[in-house]
Design a protein around this motif. Structure first.
Motif, PDB file in Angstrom:
ATOM      1  N   ILE A  68       0.837  -1.206   0.000  1.00  0.00           N
ATOM      2  CA  ILE A  68       0.000   0.000   0.000  1.00  0.00           C
ATOM      3  C   ILE A  68       0.869   1.253   0.000  1.00  0.00           C
ATOM      4  CG2 ILE A  68      -1.660   1.330   1.360  1.00  0.00           C
ATOM      5  CD1 ILE A  68      -2.829  -1.405   2.255  1.00  0.00           C
ATOM      6  N   CYS A  69       1.866   1.277   0.861  1.00  0.00           N
ATOM      7  CA  CYS A  69       2.756   2.443   0.928  1.00  0.00           C
ATOM      8  C   CYS A  69       3.516   2.635  -0.378  1.00  0.00           C
ATOM      9  CB  CYS A  69       3.740   2.299   2.091  1.00  0.00           C
ATOM     10  SG  CYS A  69       2.962   2.379   3.727  1.00  0.00           S
ATOM     11  N   ALA A  70       3.955   1.521  -0.978  1.00  0.00           N
ATOM     12  CA  ALA A  70       4.710   1.605  -2.227  1.00  0.00           C
ATOM     13  C   ALA A  70       3.844   2.121  -3.369  1.00  0.00           C
ATOM     14  CB  ALA A  70       5.286   0.238  -2.587  1.00  0.00           C
ATOM     15  N   GLY A  71       2.557   1.796  -3.344  1.00  0.00           N
ATOM     16  CA  GLY A  71       1.683   2.170  -4.447  1.00  0.00           C
ATOM     17  C   GLY A  71       0.905   3.449  -4.249  1.00  0.00           C
ATOM     18  N   SER A  72       0.933   4.009  -3.032  1.00  0.00           N
ATOM     19  CA  SER A  72       0.151   5.206  -2.745  1.00  0.00           C
ATOM     20  C   SER A  72       0.893   6.462  -3.192  1.00  0.00           C
ATOM     21  CB  SER A  72      -0.150   5.300  -1.245  1.00  0.00           C
ATOM     22  OG  SER A  72      -0.794   6.529  -0.943  1.00  0.00           O
ATOM     23  N   GLY A  73       0.131   7.393  -3.764  1.00  0.00           N
ATOM     24  CA  GLY A  73       0.715   8.668  -4.158  1.00  0.00           C
ATOM     25  C   GLY A  73       0.701   9.703  -3.058  1.00  0.00           C
ATOM     26  N   ILE A  74       0.108   9.382  -1.911  1.00  0.00           N
ATOM     27  CA  ILE A  74       0.058  10.291  -0.769  1.00  0.00           C
ATOM     28  C   ILE A  74       0.518   9.547   0.480  1.00  0.00           C
ATOM     29  CG2 ILE A  74      -1.737  11.797  -1.682  1.00  0.00           C
ATOM     30  CD1 ILE A  74      -3.821  10.230  -0.190  1.00  0.00           C
ATOM     31  N   PRO A  75       0.979  10.278   1.508  1.00  0.00           N
ATOM     32  CA  PRO A  75       1.485   9.622   2.720  1.00  0.00           C
ATOM     33  C   PRO A  75       0.421   8.762   3.394  1.00  0.00           C
ATOM     34  CG  PRO A  75       2.064  11.955   2.699  1.00  0.00           C
ATOM     35  CD  PRO A  75       1.114  11.752   1.567  1.00  0.00           C
ATOM     36  N   VAL A  76       0.857   7.601   3.871  1.00  0.00           N
ATOM     37  CA  VAL A  76      -0.036   6.644   4.533  1.00  0.00           C
ATOM     38  C   VAL A  76       0.265   6.620   6.031  1.00  0.00           C
ATOM     39  CG1 VAL A  76      -0.715   4.217   4.714  1.00  0.00           C
ATOM     40  CG2 VAL A  76      -0.211   5.222   2.458  1.00  0.00           C
ATOM     41  N   ILE A  77      -0.764   6.740   6.839  1.00  0.00           N
ATOM     42  CA  ILE A  77      -0.639   6.637   8.293  1.00  0.00           C
ATOM     43  C   ILE A  77      -1.304   5.337   8.736  1.00  0.00           C
ATOM     44  CG2 ILE A  77      -1.387   7.617  10.499  1.00  0.00           C
ATOM     45  CD1 ILE A  77      -1.124  10.363   9.276  1.00  0.00           C
ATOM     46  N   ALA A  78      -0.627   4.612   9.603  1.00  0.00           N
ATOM     47  CA  ALA A  78      -1.170   3.358  10.135  1.00  0.00           C
ATOM     48  C   ALA A  78      -1.912   3.635  11.433  1.00  0.00           C
ATOM     49  CB  ALA A  78      -0.046   2.358  10.378  1.00  0.00           C
ATOM     50  N   ASP A  79      -3.137   3.137  11.520  1.00  0.00           N
ATOM     51  CA  ASP A  79      -3.959   3.313  12.711  1.00  0.00           C
ATOM     52  C   ASP A  79      -3.837   2.048  13.570  1.00  0.00           C
ATOM     53  OD1 ASP A  79      -6.498   3.182  14.367  1.00  0.00           O
ATOM     54  OD2 ASP A  79      -6.765   5.124  13.405  1.00  0.00           O
ATOM     55  N   ILE A  80      -3.182   2.191  14.728  1.00  0.00           N
ATOM     56  CA  ILE A  80      -2.819   1.043  15.562  1.00  0.00           C
ATOM     57  C   ILE A  80      -3.454   1.158  16.938  1.00  0.00           C
ATOM     58  CG2 ILE A  80      -0.916  -0.296  16.549  1.00  0.00           C
ATOM     59  CD1 ILE A  80      -0.666  -0.183  13.552  1.00  0.00           C
ATOM     60  N   HIS A  81      -3.975   0.051  17.423  1.00  0.00           N
ATOM     61  CA  HIS A  81      -4.463   0.002  18.800  1.00  0.00           C
ATOM     62  C   HIS A  81      -3.917  -1.256  19.488  1.00  0.00           C
ATOM     63  CE1 HIS A  81      -7.336   3.342  18.590  1.00  0.00           C
ATOM     64  NE2 HIS A  81      -7.542   2.948  17.348  1.00  0.00           N
ATOM     65  N   PHE A  82      -3.480  -1.088  20.713  1.00  0.00           N
ATOM     66  CA  PHE A  82      -3.152  -2.173  21.651  1.00  0.00           C
ATOM     67  C   PHE A  82      -1.850  -2.927  21.355  1.00  0.00           C
ATOM     68  CE2 PHE A  82      -7.921  -2.091  21.355  1.00  0.00           C
ATOM     69  CZ  PHE A  82      -8.098  -1.339  22.500  1.00  0.00           C
ATOM     70  N   ASP A  83      -1.602  -3.345  20.133  1.00  0.00           N
ATOM     71  CA  ASP A  83      -0.479  -4.247  19.853  1.00  0.00           C
ATOM     72  C   ASP A  83       0.714  -3.467  19.297  1.00  0.00           C
ATOM     73  OD1 ASP A  83       1.273  -6.250  19.093  1.00  0.00           O
ATOM     74  OD2 ASP A  83      -0.293  -7.549  18.271  1.00  0.00           O
TER      75      ASP A  83
END
Length: 355
Positions: A68-83
């Motif tokens: 996803i990051c390699a193919g995205s033209g805009i910055p990607v943020i990961a939404d993480i909970h707990f782990d």
């Protein structure tokens, strides 16, 4: 009004420190399906989205982030909970930032591991406080998830990162209630200078959510609070982006695409203004050049508004006058009004791009 904040970098997007208020969205595809997720990112990027967030609920979703990051033209943020392990894997996958709450990651050493990984790549961490998931001790203290509890929760998470000497932080405090959200942001803005991500969470469907977001975000932005935003709608994230830019455009904070002016119609209107206005807005919504376009229905206010716009029409009996930069171009029959305005707008946009 403006609020002075620190500046952080999310990929190639500057947030805070005087940078333009950026527009974000979040994919609602299954992150484990990288093809579908990238297709949706492509659509919201085309709509103007500048930062996108993806939910990472499990290991398979984290593993999908690399593609996803390699193919995205805009910055990607990961939404993480707990782990915390998902956060570490997301960092290795090439994300431009994390959305976590340090307090729900677990033991301090786990938070330290995440901070260390982010520090190596200077990735920002968004502390995302939500009224629906406040810490139990704060609920016991305040009795309900009010503005004070939300601000205290944010300050507690900020303190954890500051004790680890990490300052690449932005913060959000979201509730579905406008008053509570606005007051929480006001409280926090008075105490910290970190950039703020603003939004009304679980705002609702496209109609009700747009209204709530426009009211809540409009108040904050007018007071100078907010460095990046997301409009949370139950529906297509493309609409979130469109509404976000419309809110910013209405306050003169961003320019993207046309600004549309149209009258509410009344008994004086002698053309099918509603259909014409909707057709013009739909056909020109993707125009990349900022133009002011007026679609007016009668001779009272119509000529004045149309003259002041870059382009405009003022309706008469079954026809309309087409204006360009204050000058009358020609009379146009009602059936041709939308086509004439769209063609003129595209011509003007091409001229501006050349210049």
């Amino acid at each position: 009004m403006s609020r002075t904040t620190r500046q952080i970098q999310v990929g190639d997007v500057k947030v805070g420190g005087g940078a333009p208020v950026s527009v974000q969205s979040m994919t609602n595809t299954d992150t484990r399906d990288s093809v579908a997720t990238l297709a949706q990112i492509g659509r919201i990027e085309q709509a103007g989205c500048e930062i996108v967030r993806c939910a990472v609920p499990d290991r398979q979703a984290a593993e999908s982030l690399a593609a996803i990051c390699a193919g995205s033209g805009i910055p990607v943020i990961a939404d993480i909970h707990f782990d915390y392990r998902l956060a570490l894997e997301a960092v290795e996958s090439g994300v431009a930032g994390l959305r976590i709450n340090p307090g729900n990651i677990g033991e301090r050493w786990k938070v330290q591991e995440v901070v260390r990984a982010c520090a190596e790549k200077r990735l920002p961490i968004r502390i995302g406080v939500n009224a629906g998931s406040l810490e139990k001790e704060l609920l016991r203290k305040y009795g309900h998830p009010g503005a004070e509890a939300m601000a205290e929760s944010a300050l507690g998470h900020i303190r954890i990162l500051e004790e680890l000497n990490y300052d690449q932080i932005k913060v959000s405090l979201k509730a579905s209630d406008i008053r509570r959200t606005v007051e929480a942001y006001r409280l926090l803005a008075a105490q910290v200078d970190y950039p703020l991500h603003i939004g009304i969470t679980e705002a609702g469907t496209s109609f009700s959510g747009t209204v709530k977001s426009a009211v809540g975000l409009g108040v904050l932005l007018y007071e100078g609070v907010g460095d990046t935003l997301r409009v949370s709608l139950t529906g297509d994230p493309v609409e979130e982006v469109r509404v976000g830019f419309e809110i910013l455009k209405s306050l003169g904070l961003r320019e993207r695409g046309p600004v549309f002016i149209s009258c509410p119609t009344c008994g004086r209107c002698q053309i099918d203004l509603i259909e014409t206005a909707e057709e013009v807005e739909t056909r020109l919504s993707g125009l990349p050049v900022p133009l002011t376009i007026a679609v007016m229905g009668c001779v009272v206010n119509g000529p004045g508004e149309a003259r002041e716009a870059d382009l405009g029409i003022a309706g008469g009996k079954g026809q309309g006058l087409l204006f360009r930069r204050g000058e009358i171009v020609r009379k146009v029959p009602q059936a041709e009004l939308a086509d004439a305005l769209v063609e003129e707008a595209e011509r003007m946009a091409a001229e501006r791009r050349k210049s």
